[in-house]
Scaffold this active site. Structure first.
Site, PDB file in Angstrom:
ATOM      1  N   ASP A 136       0.825  -1.215   0.000  1.00 52.04           N
ATOM      2  CA  ASP A 136       0.000   0.000   0.000  1.00 52.04           C
ATOM      3  C   ASP A 136       0.860   1.267   0.000  1.00 52.04           C
ATOM      4  O   ASP A 136       1.928   1.281   0.620  1.00 52.04           O
ATOM      5  CB  ASP A 136      -0.898  -0.022   1.251  1.00 52.04           C
ATOM      6  CG  ASP A 136      -2.036   0.977   1.162  1.00 52.04           C
ATOM      7  OD1 ASP A 136      -2.251   1.563   0.074  1.00 52.04           O
ATOM      8  OD2 ASP A 136      -2.706   1.190   2.186  1.00 52.04           O
ATOM      9  N   GLY A 137       0.365   2.288  -0.660  1.00 50.29           N
ATOM     10  CA  GLY A 137       1.033   3.597  -0.596  1.00 50.29           C
ATOM     11  C   GLY A 137       1.650   4.078  -1.898  1.00 50.29           C
ATOM     12  O   GLY A 137       2.337   5.104  -1.909  1.00 50.29           O
ATOM     13  N   ASN A 138       1.383   3.373  -3.001  1.00 52.52           N
ATOM     14  CA  ASN A 138       1.947   3.814  -4.281  1.00 52.52           C
ATOM     15  C   ASN A 138       1.464   5.216  -4.655  1.00 52.52           C
ATOM     16  O   ASN A 138       2.235   6.043  -5.137  1.00 52.52           O
ATOM     17  CB  ASN A 138       1.526   2.863  -5.416  1.00 52.52           C
ATOM     18  CG  ASN A 138       2.058   1.465  -5.225  1.00 52.52           C
ATOM     19  OD1 ASN A 138       2.954   1.237  -4.425  1.00 52.52           O
ATOM     20  ND2 ASN A 138       1.500   0.519  -5.980  1.00 52.52           N
ATOM     21  N   GLY A 139       0.161   5.449  -4.446  1.00 48.98           N
ATOM     22  CA  GLY A 139      -0.420   6.745  -4.823  1.00 48.98           C
ATOM     23  C   GLY A 139       0.194   7.873  -4.010  1.00 48.98           C
ATOM     24  O   GLY A 139       0.565   8.923  -4.558  1.00 48.98           O
ATOM     25  N   TRP A 186       3.063   7.907  -2.518  1.00 53.50           N
ATOM     26  CA  TRP A 186       4.477   8.037  -2.892  1.00 53.50           C
ATOM     27  C   TRP A 186       4.592   8.944  -4.124  1.00 53.50           C
ATOM     28  O   TRP A 186       5.440   9.832  -4.174  1.00 53.50           O
ATOM     29  CB  TRP A 186       5.042   6.652  -3.201  1.00 53.50           C
ATOM     30  CG  TRP A 186       6.503   6.594  -3.511  1.00 53.50           C
ATOM     31  CD1 TRP A 186       7.523   6.389  -2.637  1.00 53.50           C
ATOM     32  CD2 TRP A 186       7.106   6.728  -4.813  1.00 53.50           C
ATOM     33  NE1 TRP A 186       8.729   6.380  -3.304  1.00 53.50           N
ATOM     34  CE2 TRP A 186       8.499   6.589  -4.640  1.00 53.50           C
ATOM     35  CE3 TRP A 186       6.617   6.949  -6.107  1.00 53.50           C
ATOM     36  CZ2 TRP A 186       9.406   6.665  -5.703  1.00 53.50           C
ATOM     37  CZ3 TRP A 186       7.502   7.032  -7.160  1.00 53.50           C
ATOM     38  CH2 TRP A 186       8.890   6.890  -6.954  1.00 53.50           C
ATOM     39  N   HIS A 237       2.801   3.313  -9.090  1.00 50.80           N
ATOM     40  CA  HIS A 237       2.581   1.887  -9.314  1.00 50.80           C
ATOM     41  C   HIS A 237       3.807   1.245  -9.990  1.00 50.80           C
ATOM     42  O   HIS A 237       4.169   0.115  -9.687  1.00 50.80           O
ATOM     43  CB  HIS A 237       1.329   1.654 -10.155  1.00 50.80           C
ATOM     44  CG  HIS A 237       0.063   2.044  -9.443  1.00 50.80           C
ATOM     45  ND1 HIS A 237      -0.200   1.686  -8.137  1.00 50.80           N
ATOM     46  CD2 HIS A 237      -1.021   2.772  -9.840  1.00 50.80           C
ATOM     47  CE1 HIS A 237      -1.383   2.165  -7.763  1.00 50.80           C
ATOM     48  NE2 HIS A 237      -1.891   2.833  -8.787  1.00 50.80           N
ATOM     49  N   SER A 273      -7.160  -5.906  -5.949  1.00 50.62           N
ATOM     50  CA  SER A 273      -8.270  -6.463  -5.178  1.00 50.62           C
ATOM     51  C   SER A 273      -9.556  -6.406  -5.986  1.00 50.62           C
ATOM     52  O   SER A 273      -9.666  -5.622  -6.947  1.00 50.62           O
ATOM     53  CB  SER A 273      -8.443  -5.691  -3.870  1.00 50.62           C
ATOM     54  OG  SER A 273      -9.147  -4.501  -4.103  1.00 50.62           O
ATOM     55  N   LEU A 297      11.407 -20.299  -4.257  1.00 52.18           N
ATOM     56  CA  LEU A 297      10.324 -19.512  -3.639  1.00 52.18           C
ATOM     57  C   LEU A 297       8.974 -19.759  -4.321  1.00 52.18           C
ATOM     58  O   LEU A 297       8.904 -19.844  -5.547  1.00 52.18           O
ATOM     59  CB  LEU A 297      10.689 -18.026  -3.752  1.00 52.18           C
ATOM     60  CG  LEU A 297       9.652 -17.048  -3.220  1.00 52.18           C
ATOM     61  CD1 LEU A 297       9.675 -17.026  -1.697  1.00 52.18           C
ATOM     62  CD2 LEU A 297       9.927 -15.643  -3.759  1.00 52.18           C
ATOM     63  N   ARG A 323      -5.357  -2.185   8.583  1.00 49.54           N
ATOM     64  CA  ARG A 323      -6.523  -3.055   8.375  1.00 49.54           C
ATOM     65  C   ARG A 323      -6.164  -4.094   7.323  1.00 49.54           C
ATOM     66  O   ARG A 323      -5.165  -3.945   6.604  1.00 49.54           O
ATOM     67  CB  ARG A 323      -7.747  -2.235   7.960  1.00 49.54           C
ATOM     68  CG  ARG A 323      -7.528  -1.375   6.760  1.00 49.54           C
ATOM     69  CD  ARG A 323      -8.770  -0.563   6.366  1.00 49.54           C
ATOM     70  NE  ARG A 323      -8.371   0.373   5.327  1.00 49.54           N
ATOM     71  CZ  ARG A 323      -7.874   1.578   5.552  1.00 49.54           C
ATOM     72  NH1 ARG A 323      -7.768   2.036   6.788  1.00 49.54           N
ATOM     73  NH2 ARG A 323      -7.483   2.354   4.561  1.00 49.54           N
ATOM     74  N   LEU A 324      -7.020  -5.136   7.220  1.00 52.03           N
ATOM     75  CA  LEU A 324      -6.732  -6.221   6.278  1.00 52.03           C
ATOM     76  C   LEU A 324      -7.300  -5.965   4.891  1.00 52.03           C
ATOM     77  O   LEU A 324      -6.876  -6.585   3.919  1.00 52.03           O
ATOM     78  CB  LEU A 324      -7.285  -7.548   6.806  1.00 52.03           C
ATOM     79  CG  LEU A 324      -6.444  -8.250   7.875  1.00 52.03           C
ATOM     80  CD1 LEU A 324      -7.138  -9.524   8.336  1.00 52.03           C
ATOM     81  CD2 LEU A 324      -5.049  -8.594   7.343  1.00 52.03           C
ATOM     82  N   GLU A 333       0.445 -13.218  12.404  1.00 53.57           N
ATOM     83  CA  GLU A 333       0.926 -12.002  13.061  1.00 53.57           C
ATOM     84  C   GLU A 333       0.822 -10.872  12.043  1.00 53.57           C
ATOM     85  O   GLU A 333       1.128 -11.052  10.856  1.00 53.57           O
ATOM     86  CB  GLU A 333       2.394 -12.181  13.491  1.00 53.57           C
ATOM     87  CG  GLU A 333       2.585 -13.250  14.547  1.00 53.57           C
ATOM     88  CD  GLU A 333       1.862 -12.930  15.851  1.00 53.57           C
ATOM     89  OE1 GLU A 333       1.715 -11.733  16.169  1.00 53.57           O
ATOM     90  OE2 GLU A 333       1.435 -13.874  16.534  1.00 53.57           O
TER      91      GLU A 333
HETATM   92  C1  FPP Z   1      -1.829   0.353  -3.292  1.00 49.73           C
HETATM   93  O1  FPP Z   1      -1.411   1.648  -3.534  1.00 49.73           O
HETATM   94  C2  FPP Z   1      -1.433  -0.575  -4.305  1.00 49.73           C
HETATM   95  C3  FPP Z   1      -2.245  -1.135  -5.237  1.00 49.73           C
HETATM   96  C4  FPP Z   1      -3.668  -0.809  -5.419  1.00 49.73           C
HETATM   97  C5  FPP Z   1      -1.773  -2.129  -6.142  1.00 49.73           C
HETATM   98  C6  FPP Z   1      -0.468  -2.779  -5.822  1.00 49.73           C
HETATM   99  C7  FPP Z   1       0.210  -2.853  -7.075  1.00 49.73           C
HETATM  100  C8  FPP Z   1       1.548  -2.799  -7.288  1.00 49.73           C
HETATM  101  C9  FPP Z   1       2.586  -2.825  -6.242  1.00 49.73           C
HETATM  102  C10 FPP Z   1       2.039  -2.693  -8.638  1.00 49.73           C
HETATM  103  C11 FPP Z   1       1.401  -3.617  -9.555  1.00 49.73           C
HETATM  104  C12 FPP Z   1       1.964  -4.962  -9.456  1.00 49.73           C
HETATM  105  C13 FPP Z   1       1.451  -5.931 -10.173  1.00 49.73           C
HETATM  106  C14 FPP Z   1       2.106  -7.276 -10.228  1.00 49.73           C
HETATM  107  C15 FPP Z   1       0.217  -5.663 -10.909  1.00 49.73           C
HETATM  108  P1  FPP Z   1      -2.524   2.772  -3.572  1.00 49.73           P
HETATM  109  O2  FPP Z   1      -2.727   3.160  -5.002  1.00 49.73           O
HETATM  110  O3  FPP Z   1      -3.740   2.335  -2.852  1.00 49.73           O
HETATM  111  O4  FPP Z   1      -1.773   3.905  -2.796  1.00 49.73           O
HETATM  112  P2  FPP Z   1      -2.440   5.071  -1.930  1.00 49.73           P
HETATM  113  O5  FPP Z   1      -3.213   4.399  -0.829  1.00 49.73           O
HETATM  114  O6  FPP Z   1      -1.249   5.818  -1.431  1.00 49.73           O
HETATM  115  O7  FPP Z   1      -3.295   5.870  -2.873  1.00 49.73           O
END
Ligand code: FPP
Length: 242
Positions: free
Chosen positions: A12-15, A17, A29, A57, A123, A186-187, A199
């Site tokens: 989580d957190g790509n956006g 970042w 992403h 998801s 793995l 959260r999950l 854990e």
């Molecule tokens: C959450 O960041 C991340 C996702 C919704 C997707 C996770 C995807 C990747 C790490 C890249 C894609 C990888 C594959 C294999 C498809 P967010 O966008 O919810 O971030 P934010 O909460 O900061 O907005």
């Protein structure tokens, strides 16, 4: 001290970042995919046998169409570009999530990733794609209900094992450790059944910044926990039986 056999990660957190850098979400992403590559290498180095990642998801479809299409594009790119390398390093790919309703090209790529790497033994990488814990449990319930209706199973014979076997994760051990980055706690519908005794470690770093040191920090926190699986602490059992 023990290393968890199965680590599952909510990336989580790509956006955030990307936003912090004034970049489009897609850049976040993309950086997230790079962090995923690193996490796969680190998991192997640290002796983790199973790594599950929440890539998309079943709720992610509600994001703007352009972001959904970016995420689907990144998955395709990841499999096309990285599959050969994953295969060379002995990684066995598994995919969980609802697959029937996906576009045929994505379905084919996911099938190919699994069949190409089926014989690998290093793995195990489990990609949760179009995955939602509730959706998975509903699909399992339908399968079991169909077996009951057809007279193949007696309702009284339905056990936890019956349910486990009907889930997408059939044959995959439950995660010992679930890590979520970005500070959210959260999950979010991830491995609801399987994480019953996992854990949970929440790290403040945003997913694209997640490196080997964060993975090691999560394992340190895991090792400091006492897992009881609903039983009693070992020290209590020892003192009461003495
Ligand atoms: C959450 O960041 C991340 C996702 C919704 C997707 C996770 C995807 C990747 C790490 C890249 C894609 C990888 C594959 C294999 C498809 P967010 O966008 O919810 O971030 P934010 O909460 O900061 O907005």
């Amino acid at each position: 001290m023990t290393t968890p056999a199965h680590v599952a990660i909510i990336m989580d957190g790509n956006g955030r970042w990307a936003k912090a850098r004034g970049l489009p979400r897609l850049a976040g992403h993309k950086a997230g995919v790079e962090a995923l590559r690193q996490a796969v290498r680190t998991a192997s180095d640290l002796g983790v046998s199973w790594l599950t990642v929440y890539a998309f998801s079943s709720e992610n479809w509600s994001r703007p169409a352009s972001e959904v299409s970016d995420l689907l594009g990144l998955l395709k790119l990841f499999i096309r570009r990285d599959l050969a390398e994953l295969h060379r390093s002995g990684v066995k790919v598994h995919v969980i999530g609802e697959r029937q309703s996906l576009q045929p090209d994505i379905r084919m790529l996911l099938d190919e990733a699994e069949s190409l790497t089926a014989g690998n033994r290093s793995l195990n990488l489990v990609i949760a794609f179009n995955y939602g814990g509730r959706d998975e449990i509903v699909r399992a319930a339908r399968k079991i209900a169909a077996d009951v209706a057809a007279g193949r199973i007696d309702p009284a014979a339905v056990t936890e094992q019956t349910v486990s076997q009907a889930l997408d994760t059939r044959g995959i051990p439950d995660p010992d450790l679930v890590i979520r980055t970005s500070g959210e706690m959260r999950l979010s519908n991830f491995l609801l059944w399987q994480a019953a005794y996992s854990e949970l470690v929440f790290l403040p770093c945003l997913w694209p910044d997640f490196g080997a040191e964060h993975f090691e920090e999560a394992l340190r926190q895991f090792r400091a926990r006492e897992r009881r699986f609903g039983g009693r602490a070992e020290r209590d059992v020892i003192s009461s039986s003495a």
